[in-house]
Design a protein around this motif. Structure first.
Motif, PDB file in Angstrom:
ATOM      1  N   LYS A  82      57.499  15.310  22.572  1.00  0.00           N
ATOM      2  CA  LYS A  82      58.490  14.842  21.608  1.00  0.00           C
ATOM      3  C   LYS A  82      58.493  15.786  20.402  1.00  0.00           C
ATOM      4  N   ILE A  83      59.668  16.323  20.087  1.00  0.00           N
ATOM      5  CA  ILE A  83      59.808  17.365  19.071  1.00  0.00           C
ATOM      6  C   ILE A  83      60.778  16.899  17.984  1.00  0.00           C
ATOM      7  N   LEU A  84      60.417  17.152  16.731  1.00  0.00           N
ATOM      8  CA  LEU A  84      61.281  16.821  15.595  1.00  0.00           C
ATOM      9  C   LEU A  84      61.722  18.099  14.897  1.00  0.00           C
ATOM     10  N   ILE A  85      63.025  18.162  14.586  1.00  0.00           N
ATOM     11  CA  ILE A  85      63.563  19.209  13.709  1.00  0.00           C
ATOM     12  C   ILE A  85      64.248  18.498  12.557  1.00  0.00           C
ATOM     13  N   CYS A  86      63.730  18.687  11.355  1.00  0.00           N
ATOM     14  CA  CYS A  86      64.293  18.005  10.180  1.00  0.00           C
ATOM     15  C   CYS A  86      64.582  19.034   9.090  1.00  0.00           C
ATOM     16  N   ASP A  87      65.858  19.207   8.803  1.00  0.00           N
ATOM     17  CA  ASP A  87      66.312  20.179   7.807  1.00  0.00           C
ATOM     18  C   ASP A  87      67.657  19.703   7.297  1.00  0.00           C
ATOM     19  N   ASP A 112      58.233   4.672  13.375  1.00  0.00           N
ATOM     20  CA  ASP A 112      56.810   4.867  13.686  1.00  0.00           C
ATOM     21  C   ASP A 112      56.632   5.840  14.852  1.00  0.00           C
ATOM     22  N   THR A 113      57.638   6.689  15.078  1.00  0.00           N
ATOM     23  CA  THR A 113      57.614   7.627  16.194  1.00  0.00           C
ATOM     24  C   THR A 113      56.528   8.681  16.012  1.00  0.00           C
ATOM     25  N   ARG A 114      55.779   8.929  17.080  1.00  0.00           N
ATOM     26  CA  ARG A 114      54.758   9.986  17.094  1.00  0.00           C
ATOM     27  C   ARG A 114      55.366  11.246  17.705  1.00  0.00           C
ATOM     28  N   PHE A 115      55.206  12.354  17.027  1.00  0.00           N
ATOM     29  CA  PHE A 115      55.720  13.629  17.509  1.00  0.00           C
ATOM     30  C   PHE A 115      54.564  14.561  17.853  1.00  0.00           C
ATOM     31  N   ASP A 116      54.810  15.441  18.845  1.00  0.00           N
ATOM     32  CA  ASP A 116      53.830  16.451  19.213  1.00  0.00           C
ATOM     33  C   ASP A 116      54.047  17.751  18.450  1.00  0.00           C
ATOM     34  N   LEU A 117      55.293  17.972  18.055  1.00  0.00           N
ATOM     35  CA  LEU A 117      55.675  19.238  17.429  1.00  0.00           C
ATOM     36  C   LEU A 117      56.776  18.942  16.415  1.00  0.00           C
ATOM     37  N   ALA A 118      56.725  19.593  15.241  1.00  0.00           N
ATOM     38  CA  ALA A 118      57.749  19.326  14.218  1.00  0.00           C
ATOM     39  C   ALA A 118      58.064  20.586  13.433  1.00  0.00           C
ATOM     40  N   PHE A 119      59.359  20.801  13.209  1.00  0.00           N
ATOM     41  CA  PHE A 119      59.847  21.848  12.327  1.00  0.00           C
ATOM     42  C   PHE A 119      60.434  21.153  11.101  1.00  0.00           C
ATOM     43  N   LEU A 120      59.896  21.441   9.925  1.00  0.00           N
ATOM     44  CA  LEU A 120      60.282  20.716   8.724  1.00  0.00           C
ATOM     45  C   LEU A 120      60.693  21.672   7.618  1.00  0.00           C
ATOM     46  N   ASP A 121      61.853  21.396   7.037  1.00  0.00           N
ATOM     47  CA  ASP A 121      62.263  22.095   5.827  1.00  0.00           C
ATOM     48  C   ASP A 121      61.418  21.545   4.680  1.00  0.00           C
ATOM     49  N   LYS A 173      51.310  13.404  10.337  1.00  0.00           N
ATOM     50  CA  LYS A 173      49.920  13.641  10.727  1.00  0.00           C
ATOM     51  C   LYS A 173      49.116  12.354  10.768  1.00  0.00           C
ATOM     52  N   LYS A 174      49.518  11.345  10.004  1.00  0.00           N
ATOM     53  CA  LYS A 174      48.854  10.044  10.095  1.00  0.00           C
ATOM     54  C   LYS A 174      49.096   9.419  11.463  1.00  0.00           C
ATOM     55  N   ARG A 175      50.282   9.641  12.006  1.00  0.00           N
ATOM     56  CA  ARG A 175      50.631   9.071  13.309  1.00  0.00           C
ATOM     57  C   ARG A 175      49.998   9.859  14.450  1.00  0.00           C
ATOM     58  N   ASN A 176      49.917  11.166  14.286  1.00  0.00           N
ATOM     59  CA  ASN A 176      49.322  12.027  15.308  1.00  0.00           C
ATOM     60  C   ASN A 176      48.616  13.172  14.593  1.00  0.00           C
ATOM     61  N   SER A 177      47.305  13.078  14.495  1.00  0.00           N
ATOM     62  CA  SER A 177      46.541  14.081  13.740  1.00  0.00           C
ATOM     63  C   SER A 177      46.612  15.462  14.381  1.00  0.00           C
ATOM     64  N   LYS A 178      47.031  15.537  15.657  1.00  0.00           N
ATOM     65  CA  LYS A 178      47.084  16.806  16.376  1.00  0.00           C
ATOM     66  C   LYS A 178      48.498  17.393  16.439  1.00  0.00           C
ATOM     67  N   ILE A 211      46.290  12.031  27.777  1.00  0.00           N
ATOM     68  CA  ILE A 211      45.537  11.263  26.806  1.00  0.00           C
ATOM     69  C   ILE A 211      45.081  12.201  25.692  1.00  0.00           C
ATOM     70  N   LEU A 212      45.329  11.823  24.448  1.00  0.00           N
ATOM     71  CA  LEU A 212      44.857  12.609  23.319  1.00  0.00           C
ATOM     72  C   LEU A 212      43.326  12.583  23.304  1.00  0.00           C
ATOM     73  N   ILE A 213      42.718  13.748  23.328  1.00  0.00           N
ATOM     74  CA  ILE A 213      41.263  13.837  23.432  1.00  0.00           C
ATOM     75  C   ILE A 213      40.581  13.094  22.291  1.00  0.00           C
ATOM     76  N   ASP A 214      41.140  13.191  21.099  1.00  0.00           N
ATOM     77  CA  ASP A 214      40.517  12.543  19.951  1.00  0.00           C
ATOM     78  C   ASP A 214      40.531  11.014  20.051  1.00  0.00           C
ATOM     79  N   ASP A 215      41.361  10.469  20.945  1.00  0.00           N
ATOM     80  CA  ASP A 215      41.405   9.010  21.120  1.00  0.00           C
ATOM     81  C   ASP A 215      40.347   8.497  22.097  1.00  0.00           C
ATOM     82  N   ILE A 216      39.673   9.404  22.806  1.00  0.00           N
ATOM     83  CA  ILE A 216      38.705   8.999  23.819  1.00  0.00           C
ATOM     84  C   ILE A 216      37.350   8.716  23.181  1.00  0.00           C
TER      85      ILE A 216
END
Length: 232
Positions: A2-7, A46-55, A71-76, A139-144
């Motif tokens: 899931k990728i976010l582009i916000c500009d 409350d959507t978790r993203f894997d990748l984000a491009f932010l202005d 980053k609170k939703r997905n620290s990675k 599975i996110l490794i940090d969640d294990i």
């Protein structure tokens, strides 16, 4: 993925979306790209993203504030910042961004940054096959918390669930990073980030689980534990 582009520049959003989609499609990466010229709806979701491009500089909310929430939703999450204002660069680097782009961006530099982000994202997850099914799950490794075996079945215990897995105990063990996962017993590999208390023969995890340390592993684990603490 899931990728976010916000500009707040719509034309720029569309150009970036096209390039990111082309990159992912060429590498056969399943993905969903969400675009927005207003960060407010993203903050309210409350959507978790894997990748984000932010202005960084937007009228409603600055990109740094948005990045901290993501980053609170997905620290990675892999973050990319886009701006023409150099004074924000230190803040962006504090959030461990992958790249800091000025407009207009260079496509080759964009792809190079995405290559590094994909390596990072791949290393942040473990791919497993669910027991009794041929479905693969990431599975996110940090969640294990730990990997265990019981009654000839293997399970990954995460912060939210216990997941029965089809692969062997040894196969999953090899996928877990040795910097903070340790096999303390023939039936347990533990994520040391979740150890709340350590005695020579037992670990107490943050969720209340008590895990034995096999007698033959106690001396070696004792050394490993203090090396782990030193690195921290």
């Amino acid at each position: 993925m899931k990728i976010l582009i916000c500009d707040d520049e719509e034309a720029y959003v569309e150009i970036l979306r096209a390039h990111v989609h082309e990159y992912m499609a060429n590498r056969f990466v399943a993905h969903e790209i969400i675009t927005s010229t207003d960060p407010t709806p993203v903050l309210r979701s409350d959507t978790r993203f894997d990748l984000a491009f932010l202005d960084i500089q937007m009228a409603q909310t600055d990109g740094i504030t948005l990045a901290k929430e993501l980053k609170k939703r997905n620290s990675k999450i892999a973050l990319f910042f886009v701006t023409n204002y150099d004074e924000y660069q230190d803040d962006a680097m504090d959030l461990q961004a992958f790249r800091y782009y000025s407009k207009p961006f260079d496509v080759c530099r964009l792809y190079s940054g995405l290559d590094k982000a994909m390596e990072y994202i791949d290393g942040a997850y473990v791919d497993i096959f669910l027991y009794g099914d041929n479905v693969q799950q990431r599975i996110l490794i940090d969640d294990i918390l730990y990997l265990t075996r019981s009654n000839r079945k293997n399970y990954l215990k995460t912060k939210n669930q216990s997941i029965p897995i089809r692969e062997s105990f040894e196969q999953i063990s090899e996928k877990l990073p040795p910097l903070f996962f340790y096999q303390v017993h023939k039936s347990f590999v533990v994520n040391l980030h979740y150890v709340n208390q350590y005695s020579y023969s037992e670990l107490y995890l943050t969720d209340g689980t008590r895990i034995p340390i096999a007698p033959r592993k106690q001396a070696q684990f004792h050394k490993y534990w203090f090396e782990y603490l030193r690195r921290r």
